[in-house]
Design an enzyme around this catalytic site. Structure first.
Site, PDB file in Angstrom:
ATOM      1  N   SER A   1     -11.549  -6.723   6.457  1.00 49.51           N
ATOM      2  CA  SER A   1     -12.594  -6.092   5.668  1.00 49.51           C
ATOM      3  C   SER A   1     -13.010  -7.079   4.583  1.00 49.51           C
ATOM      4  CB  SER A   1     -12.086  -4.785   5.042  1.00 49.51           C
ATOM      5  OG  SER A   1     -13.127  -4.105   4.388  1.00 49.51           O
TER       6      SER A   1
ATOM      7  N   ARG B   1       0.851  -1.195   0.000  1.00 54.70           N
ATOM      8  CA  ARG B   1       0.000   0.000   0.000  1.00 54.70           C
ATOM      9  C   ARG B   1       0.888   1.247   0.000  1.00 54.70           C
ATOM     10  NH1 ARG B   1      -5.160  -1.738   2.073  1.00 54.70           N
ATOM     11  NH2 ARG B   1      -5.465  -3.738   1.025  1.00 54.70           N
TER      12      ARG B   1
ATOM     13  N   ARG C   1      -1.629  -6.667  12.199  1.00 58.07           N
ATOM     14  CA  ARG C   1      -2.609  -5.967  13.030  1.00 58.07           C
ATOM     15  C   ARG C   1      -3.316  -6.936  13.977  1.00 58.07           C
ATOM     16  NH1 ARG C   1      -6.596  -1.508  10.407  1.00 58.07           N
ATOM     17  NH2 ARG C   1      -4.573  -0.782   9.625  1.00 58.07           N
TER      18      ARG C   1
ATOM     19  N   GLU D   1     -10.212  -2.304  13.418  1.00 68.75           N
ATOM     20  CA  GLU D   1     -10.558  -3.210  12.327  1.00 68.75           C
ATOM     21  C   GLU D   1      -9.359  -4.064  11.926  1.00 68.75           C
ATOM     22  OE1 GLU D   1      -9.776  -3.858   8.196  1.00 68.75           O
ATOM     23  OE2 GLU D   1      -9.908  -1.709   8.589  1.00 68.75           O
TER      24      GLU D   1
ATOM     25  N   ARG E   1      -0.842   2.168  13.172  1.00 66.30           N
ATOM     26  CA  ARG E   1      -1.488   0.924  12.731  1.00 66.30           C
ATOM     27  C   ARG E   1      -1.411   0.693  11.225  1.00 66.30           C
ATOM     28  NH1 ARG E   1      -7.964   1.144  12.670  1.00 66.30           N
ATOM     29  NH2 ARG E   1      -8.290   2.917  11.293  1.00 66.30           N
ATOM     30  N   HIS E   2      -0.636   1.520  10.507  1.00 67.46           N
ATOM     31  CA  HIS E   2      -0.518   1.357   9.056  1.00 67.46           C
ATOM     32  C   HIS E   2       0.922   1.037   8.654  1.00 67.46           C
ATOM     33  CE1 HIS E   2      -4.358   3.662   9.109  1.00 67.46           C
ATOM     34  NE2 HIS E   2      -4.613   2.900   8.061  1.00 67.46           N
TER      35      HIS E   2
ATOM     36  N   GLU F   1       0.464   4.235   0.734  1.00 63.07           N
ATOM     37  CA  GLU F   1      -0.238   5.275   1.485  1.00 63.07           C
ATOM     38  C   GLU F   1       0.762   5.982   2.404  1.00 63.07           C
ATOM     39  OE1 GLU F   1      -3.230   3.204   3.619  1.00 63.07           O
ATOM     40  OE2 GLU F   1      -4.418   2.707   1.845  1.00 63.07           O
TER      41      GLU F   1
END
Length: 642
Positions: free
Chosen positions: A568, A414, A616, A565, A422-423, A416
């Site tokens: 997903s 990712r 996670r 979360e 948490r990323h 991002e």
């Protein structure tokens, strides 16, 4: 103090020299005494001393002033100070400038002293390491190679009959083996010499054992241990790899700081297999210390703030810069054994439910889910990207390829720029996809049972590891229900509103609101783990099946642990025309996903699935505040090595 007394002090400065030929000597003496007392009183008042301490001086001074008046017939008056001329504006500005210069100079000096202190500490560490090596080399010159010294490099040149069976695992040592001769290998955790004794702690994975070497003249039952061996043992740098041979004994008192506290090894042979020659960036004792302050588990992650250490601990960034050393701590050894167990239990359960493991490509011609947050690259002159999800290929395999039930454990990328706790830019995905017969609740049933299997398995198989983590990073055991709780999105929003949180039924959940909802569910239902479905369609990927009763909702779901979360998923659209319609609604060029859409034109099973973030799951199960602690070699926007 009366007005008269205050005036007396103010009017009596330090004595002024008086010529003997002008005034009577007795008057001169009185004047000097009055001035000295006035000075003492002024200094006492500036120091904010209690009045009772300087009041006797004041009374004495007033009495002397009466004597002065009796002798001279006049009241005592101190000579007037010369008034200082007012400073010009230029002088005042110059004074302020000088003060600023002094302030900057002071800060520069403080910084210099701090750097100097660091330099001296570094040089001291290096000096100690040099001295250890010198002692080691001096001791090794003596001919005691059969008992101690540097072992030959392990190059697979020879092979004993016993093989690896000669060595005993430190974790297996117990009182039942008292009196047995054992050989162990591990990292030299600590070493301490006390006269003719040397105490060392040897560490292997989660376990440590104390070994004691003492000078001995030898005899029928004891091996000869020379002082040179004690010097050699004490001189080996910490974190070197050592082989220790000796007799296992039971000490009078348990050994503090060793996991095998009820036994120790009386050393007869001690050899260094590989010597640590570089200075340690931090001490292992510091890296193993329990957390004194609980780090927040939400919000931005400040790399610079986490580089420093406080109160004998090691900063997170310093740990990651030297991860190969940081991984040696019992807590980290345990974290990644728990992570391994999660993968094993994930596979174990799905295989028992007729799933098969697949491996999908990570090089794609377009974004996995049509998003922009992908790592792009040149693929022989054509644009390509790293996969941000195996989503499209696992659908092709399960629904279109006829495998029906598939799963994959693999990397996910990712791009991002999210510097949070948490990323990550690369993580391990635990993905699965399955055909359904009539309702996506079939997927949710598998999900609920899957996680209960994982949680039960961790409790059963990882008891020692969980305790090692708890010793350094205290956490509460995860609470979960055997029948997994499921609520819909609207109910979750309603629970938040009842708690005073502003949350609309069709608005996406913020991280803070997810955490708050987790607290509410924990209090209301006594579980840290739950599923929430029927998310708004607008916040889900293009391939998500719309809800048949409310076009604003979708047949999608998230799974939560401790209010965050970790999965997903959704029922997927399997009609090609609807896939194209949903892709266009998301602004995706249908041509870029043509092969994906075409795979549904030759018949496709209704299906659903989900993607789990391994790091996670481990982070939240163990109550860790930062996902970097559950990623062996984390990748975030500012870290791409080691």
């Amino acid at each position: 103090m009366s007005a008269e007394q205050s005036a007396a002090v103010a009017a009596a400065p330090a004595p002024t020299p008086v010529a003997a030929e002008e005034v009577d000597p007795a008057i001169v003496e009185l004047t000097n005494q009055i001035g000295a007392l006035a000075t003492s009183i002024t200094e006492a008042k500036k120091a904010k001393q209690p009045k009772e301490e300087w009041d006797p001086l004041l009374q004495r001074m007033l009495a002397l002033k009466l004597q002065y008046k009796e002798k001279t017939g006049k009241d005592y008056h101190a000579p007037q100070k010369k008034q200082e001329s007012k400073k010009s504006k230029g002088e005042a500005t110059a004074q302020v400038s000088d003060k600023n210069k002094e302030k900057r100079a002071r800060k520069a000096e403080e910084k210099r002293l701090k750097e100097e202190k660091k330099r001296r500490q570094r040089e001291e560490r290096e000096r100690r390491e040099r001295e250890k090596l010198e002692r080691l080399e001096a001791a090794a010159d003596k001919d005691w190679s059969h008992a101690f010294g540097d072992a030959p490099m392990v190059q697979s040149a020879t092979k004993s009959e016993e093989g690896a069976g000669r060595w005993t695992k430190i974790g297996d040592l117990s009182k039942d083996m008292e009196g047995k001769e054992v050989l162990v290998r591990g990292f030299l955790h600590t070493t301490r010499q006390k006269g003719k004794l040397a105490f060392v702690l040897v560490r292997s994975s989660l376990y440590t054992i104390q070994c004691v070497a003492s000078v001995s003249q030898g005899g029928e039952e004891k091996a000869e241990i020379p002082m040179a061996m004690i010097e050699y043992v004490a001189g080996i740098p910490v974190e070197s790899i050592v082989d220790v041979y000796g007799t296992l004994t039971v000490p009078e008192k348990p050994v503090d700081g060793a996991t095998q506290s009820d036994v120790e090894i009386q050393v007869t042979k001690f050899h260094c297999v590989h010597k640590a020659t570089a200075a340690m960036p931090f001490q292992m004792e510091d890296a193993c210390r329990p957390d004194l302050v609980r780090e927040t588990d939400v919000g931005a992650y400040d790399h610079d703030a986490n580089s420093s250490a406080e109160m004998g601990t090691v900063g997170q960034e310093t740990r990651l810069d030297h991860r190969w050393i940081d991984l040696r701590t019992p807590a980290n050894q345990s974290i990644f054994r728990v992570q391994s167990a999660v993968c094993t239990l994930f596979r174990e359960y799905l295989l028992s439910k007729d799933f098969i493991e697949i491996h999908t490509p990570k090089l794609l011609s377009g974004a996995s889910e049509g998003g922009a947050d992908v790592f792009t690259l040149d693929y022989f002159g054509r644009p390509a990207c790293l996969s941000m999800s195996p989503q499209l290929h696992k659908q092709m395999a399960s629904a279109c390829g006829g495998f029906e039930r598939v799963f994959e454990v693999g990397p996910v990328f990712r791009a991002e720029n999210s510097n949070t706790r948490r990323h990550l830019c690369e993580f391990t995905g635990l993905d699965f996809e399955m055909a359904i017969s009539e309702h996506y609740d079939e997927v949710l049933d598998v999900l609920g049972e899957l996680f209960v299997h994982i949680f039960d398995g961790l409790t059963e198989k990882c008891g020692r590891e969980l305790e090692r983590v708890r010793e350094q990073h205290g956490f509460d055991d995860l609470q979960y229900l055997k029948k997994t709780l499921k609520i819909d999105y609207a109910t979750g929003c309603q629970l938040l509103r009842e708690a005073g949180v502003d949350q609309g039924d069709y608005d996406d959940l913020s991280t803070e609101n997810e955490k708050k909802l987790g607290d509410i569910v924990k209090e209301k239902y006594s579980t840290d783990f739950f599923i929430m479905d029927k998310y708004p369609l607008a916040v889900r990927p293009f391939y998500t099946m719309p809800d048949p009763k409310n076009p604003k909702l979708s047949n999608s779901y998230d799974v939560f642990i401790r209010g965050q979360e970790i999965l997903s998923g959704a029922q997927r659209v399997h009609e090609p025309e609807l896939i194209e319609e949903r892709a266009r609604a998301w602004g995706i060029d249908v041509a870029t996903i043509a092969s994906y859409v075409d795979s549904f034109r030759n018949g496709a099973l209704p299906h659903g699935g989900g993607g789990i973030g391994l790091e996670r799951v481990v982070m939240l199960y163990l109550g860790l505040p930062n996902i970097r602690k559950s990623s062996m070699f984390p990748r975030d926007p500012r870290r791409i090595c080691p």
